[in-house]
Design a protein around this motif. Sequence first.
Motif, PDB file in Angstrom:
ATOM      1  N   PHE A 359     -36.209 -25.977  22.164  1.00  0.00           N
ATOM      2  CA  PHE A 359     -36.754 -24.950  23.050  1.00  0.00           C
ATOM      3  C   PHE A 359     -36.175 -25.104  24.457  1.00  0.00           C
ATOM      4  CE2 PHE A 359     -40.266 -23.522  25.928  1.00  0.00           C
ATOM      5  CZ  PHE A 359     -40.186 -22.167  25.640  1.00  0.00           C
ATOM      6  N   ILE A 360     -36.051 -26.345  24.917  1.00  0.00           N
ATOM      7  CA  ILE A 360     -35.485 -26.604  26.245  1.00  0.00           C
ATOM      8  C   ILE A 360     -33.969 -26.379  26.221  1.00  0.00           C
ATOM      9  CG2 ILE A 360     -35.167 -28.355  28.040  1.00  0.00           C
ATOM     10  CD1 ILE A 360     -37.908 -29.522  27.031  1.00  0.00           C
ATOM     11  N   HIS A 361     -33.310 -26.793  25.136  1.00  0.00           N
ATOM     12  CA  HIS A 361     -31.879 -26.473  24.977  1.00  0.00           C
ATOM     13  C   HIS A 361     -31.645 -24.974  25.128  1.00  0.00           C
ATOM     14  CE1 HIS A 361     -30.049 -30.262  23.940  1.00  0.00           C
ATOM     15  NE2 HIS A 361     -30.761 -30.443  22.842  1.00  0.00           N
ATOM     16  N   GLN A 366     -29.428 -20.399  27.976  1.00  0.00           N
ATOM     17  CA  GLN A 366     -29.694 -19.019  28.378  1.00  0.00           C
ATOM     18  C   GLN A 366     -29.526 -18.831  29.885  1.00  0.00           C
ATOM     19  OE1 GLN A 366     -33.522 -17.499  27.015  1.00  0.00           O
ATOM     20  NE2 GLN A 366     -33.758 -16.359  28.931  1.00  0.00           N
ATOM     21  N   LEU A 367     -30.050 -19.771  30.674  1.00  0.00           N
ATOM     22  CA  LEU A 367     -29.997 -19.640  32.134  1.00  0.00           C
ATOM     23  C   LEU A 367     -28.605 -19.843  32.701  1.00  0.00           C
ATOM     24  CD1 LEU A 367     -33.247 -21.438  33.342  1.00  0.00           C
ATOM     25  CD2 LEU A 367     -32.765 -18.999  33.417  1.00  0.00           C
ATOM     26  N   THR A 368     -27.793 -20.631  32.015  1.00  0.00           N
ATOM     27  CA  THR A 368     -26.510 -21.046  32.600  1.00  0.00           C
ATOM     28  C   THR A 368     -25.289 -20.457  31.926  1.00  0.00           C
ATOM     29  OG1 THR A 368     -26.359 -22.965  31.126  1.00  0.00           O
ATOM     30  CG2 THR A 368     -27.533 -23.266  33.220  1.00  0.00           C
ATOM     31  N   ASP A 371     -21.652 -23.731  27.376  1.00  0.00           N
ATOM     32  CA  ASP A 371     -21.203 -23.841  25.986  1.00  0.00           C
ATOM     33  C   ASP A 371     -22.060 -24.827  25.198  1.00  0.00           C
ATOM     34  OD1 ASP A 371     -18.785 -22.211  26.479  1.00  0.00           O
ATOM     35  OD2 ASP A 371     -18.135 -23.949  27.663  1.00  0.00           O
ATOM     36  N   ILE A 372     -22.478 -25.897  25.880  1.00  0.00           N
ATOM     37  CA  ILE A 372     -23.174 -27.005  25.234  1.00  0.00           C
ATOM     38  C   ILE A 372     -24.337 -27.417  26.126  1.00  0.00           C
ATOM     39  CG2 ILE A 372     -22.934 -29.421  24.462  1.00  0.00           C
ATOM     40  CD1 ILE A 372     -19.902 -28.786  24.065  1.00  0.00           C
ATOM     41  N   SER A 373     -25.392 -27.920  25.514  1.00  0.00           N
ATOM     42  CA  SER A 373     -26.551 -28.405  26.270  1.00  0.00           C
ATOM     43  C   SER A 373     -26.882 -29.826  25.837  1.00  0.00           C
ATOM     44  CB  SER A 373     -27.759 -27.498  26.021  1.00  0.00           C
ATOM     45  OG  SER A 373     -28.949 -28.062  26.528  1.00  0.00           O
ATOM     46  N   PHE A 374     -27.198 -30.680  26.812  1.00  0.00           N
ATOM     47  CA  PHE A 374     -27.736 -32.018  26.554  1.00  0.00           C
ATOM     48  C   PHE A 374     -29.208 -32.026  26.975  1.00  0.00           C
ATOM     49  CE2 PHE A 374     -23.338 -34.056  27.460  1.00  0.00           C
ATOM     50  CZ  PHE A 374     -22.988 -33.955  26.124  1.00  0.00           C
ATOM     51  N   ASN A 375     -30.034 -32.710  26.191  1.00  0.00           N
ATOM     52  CA  ASN A 375     -31.451 -32.795  26.528  1.00  0.00           C
ATOM     53  C   ASN A 375     -32.074 -33.943  25.747  1.00  0.00           C
ATOM     54  OD1 ASN A 375     -34.072 -32.057  27.468  1.00  0.00           O
ATOM     55  ND2 ASN A 375     -34.402 -30.923  25.578  1.00  0.00           N
ATOM     56  N   ALA A 376     -33.053 -34.608  26.373  1.00  0.00           N
ATOM     57  CA  ALA A 376     -33.762 -35.722  25.741  1.00  0.00           C
ATOM     58  C   ALA A 376     -35.266 -35.516  25.894  1.00  0.00           C
ATOM     59  CB  ALA A 376     -33.363 -37.048  26.391  1.00  0.00           C
ATOM     60  N   PRO A 377     -36.077 -36.074  24.984  1.00  0.00           N
ATOM     61  CA  PRO A 377     -37.538 -36.025  25.179  1.00  0.00           C
ATOM     62  C   PRO A 377     -37.919 -36.891  26.375  1.00  0.00           C
ATOM     63  CG  PRO A 377     -36.981 -37.433  23.313  1.00  0.00           C
ATOM     64  CD  PRO A 377     -35.702 -36.790  23.755  1.00  0.00           C
ATOM     65  N   ALA A 499     -24.601 -27.957  30.022  1.00  0.00           N
ATOM     66  CA  ALA A 499     -25.863 -27.902  30.764  1.00  0.00           C
ATOM     67  C   ALA A 499     -26.663 -29.185  30.530  1.00  0.00           C
ATOM     68  CB  ALA A 499     -26.678 -26.696  30.325  1.00  0.00           C
ATOM     69  N   MET A 500     -27.332 -29.637  31.581  1.00  0.00           N
ATOM     70  CA  MET A 500     -28.169 -30.848  31.500  1.00  0.00           C
ATOM     71  C   MET A 500     -29.086 -30.878  32.702  1.00  0.00           C
ATOM     72  SD  MET A 500     -25.161 -33.588  32.505  1.00  0.00           S
ATOM     73  CE  MET A 500     -23.964 -32.681  31.518  1.00  0.00           C
ATOM     74  N   ASN A 501     -30.062 -31.777  32.696  1.00  0.00           N
ATOM     75  CA  ASN A 501     -30.927 -31.876  33.874  1.00  0.00           C
ATOM     76  C   ASN A 501     -30.233 -32.646  34.992  1.00  0.00           C
ATOM     77  OD1 ASN A 501     -31.468 -34.711  33.609  1.00  0.00           O
ATOM     78  ND2 ASN A 501     -33.136 -34.291  32.187  1.00  0.00           N
ATOM     79  N   SER A 502     -30.791 -32.561  36.192  1.00  0.00           N
ATOM     80  CA  SER A 502     -30.146 -33.151  37.366  1.00  0.00           C
ATOM     81  C   SER A 502     -30.135 -34.674  37.318  1.00  0.00           C
ATOM     82  CB  SER A 502     -30.838 -32.672  38.643  1.00  0.00           C
ATOM     83  OG  SER A 502     -32.234 -32.914  38.597  1.00  0.00           O
ATOM     84  N   TYR A 503     -31.138 -35.286  36.685  1.00  0.00           N
ATOM     85  CA  TYR A 503     -31.135 -36.741  36.530  1.00  0.00           C
ATOM     86  C   TYR A 503     -29.892 -37.175  35.760  1.00  0.00           C
ATOM     87  CZ  TYR A 503     -32.384 -41.333  34.616  1.00  0.00           C
ATOM     88  OH  TYR A 503     -32.364 -42.654  34.236  1.00  0.00           O
TER      89      TYR A 503
END
Length: 578
Positions: A359-361, A366-368, A371-377, A499-503
């Motif tokens: 869901f966060i991916h 969508q916002l950016t 091509d690829i998204s990174f995300n962790a719990p 795409a990824m979070n700022s951390y």
Amino acid sequence: MRTKLFATLLALTILIPMNVSAKNIIVKLRIVETSDVHGCFFPYDFINRQPKKGTLARVSTYVNQLREEYGDNLIMLENGDILQGQPTCYYCNYINTDMTNVAADVVNYLGYNAQVFGNHDVETGHPVYDKWIRELKCPVLGANIINTETNQPYVNPYTIIQRQGVKIAVIGMLTPAIPNWLNEDLWKGMRFEEMVKSARYWMDYVQKNEKPDVVVGLFHSGKEGGIITEEYEEDASLKVAREVPGFDIVFFGHDHATHKSFVKNVEGKNVLCLDPSCNALQVADACIEIEIGKRGKITKRITGEIVDVTPYDIDQRYVSHFQAAIDSVNNFVNRPIGVFESALYTRDCYFGSAAFTDFIHDLQLQLTDADISFNAPLSFDTSIPAGTVYVSDMFNLYRYENQLYVLCMTGEEVRKHLEMSYDQWVNTMHSPDDHIMLLNDQKTDDQQRFMFKNLAFNFDSAAGIDYEVDVTKPDGQKVRILRMSNGQPFDEKKWYKVAMNSYRGNGGGELLTRGAGIPLKQIPERIIFQSEKDQRYYLMQEIEKAGRLNPKAHGNWRFVPDEWAKPAIERDRALLFK
């Protein structure tokens, strides 16, 4: 017999009150430290809408009892990471910015004598923490936080507290690893010095200019380890205690790990080191008994404990004082924003493609238009139930106030980033009976408890690509990227927008640096997009816009081989979440 009698008499002599002895004066001090409170000000969990253990409401009861005995000789120290955590912080920092920050109000109410910066305090940005500093009635300390314009500390390097003729110096410091996690915009005009170097300078300065009787370190830096570079160590509190003579006590935090020990410094003297962990469940409590001889000779006896405050009653006067703020936060978090047709669970994220992370991916892509998204719990084990979704649920869906970034990365860097992520998360199986997860087994209260060996918020998965993770392969060779999820081929030599979070995008977790091999100094050049607001804000917008949602797992990645992975997943899921 005479020897034992002499020892007993000597012990009694030490405890003689100062008004009994005409020769020596005895001063008893008590110092209480909190650290990594993370918004746990009130005995209510605004995220999960239920009572909360610990919190400053019980710390208040504990210190009130100490004040009855010690009066002004009770000293309170706050060690940072107080501006982030519960929705109370988010509400004060970003929603109702005209009100006095509750993180300042509670420190002022409880009568703290000094406050230190934490990394999550810096993460709020100049407008928030500069306002917070102005609102605090006690000094904010940070000897190694340097103003780049003046080349002097951005806040007070130390403070002096005097009690009954005894002079106590408190030197504060912050972990220098801030640039590994946070965009420079958040700490513009600052730099962060290595802790041992800074401690040596200020210890020398304080000893020469203040001549204190007791020196206390107050460090927002963990015990040892963490990120280690050529310039600094993230967690250096015990290193400072050992290598910089002069400290009597070092209070520390940041690593969320309870600690109590005496460390012998380079001069052979014992330094008491205490860490109360996080969320105001415990406090560090040190007793200092100082005997001042008639010629000014000082003898110090120092002891300390980590005290669990959860059994203490809630200070109802404290709660009543802040009732208006509590009501305001409740009104904010109890607003419904949409409906989820099915529940989301972070525990699903460790075993394959999962609705929670996907869901966060989807939002990041969508916002950016990446091509690829990174995300962790971001939380080890949390969930959002099916049904009405409230603002409070957003703090489970997205725990931190991270922005959204897009970086340019080659296909090879994408794979290497994922390799390091899965190497921290997944075991190399040599037989069908092995663990598939990389676990630590710990025994507590005669029960065996299994936990991940590493921090789950560094377990990045990816969207936008289809891939397999072969758990029989050695570290660095587990990830096989099959294709882009849109059917196009994946090319390790091609550049992709990720795409990824700022951390993560600033180097947090070292997946971009040690994993992908991108030099830390080069990362800012790779950033091609940076969101104005935090990810939680955009998630709330998306849910309100859609009204009703049914997030599903993409199914774009899996563990192989199936015949080993599937049974092992069931076994380890049961161990982790029994």
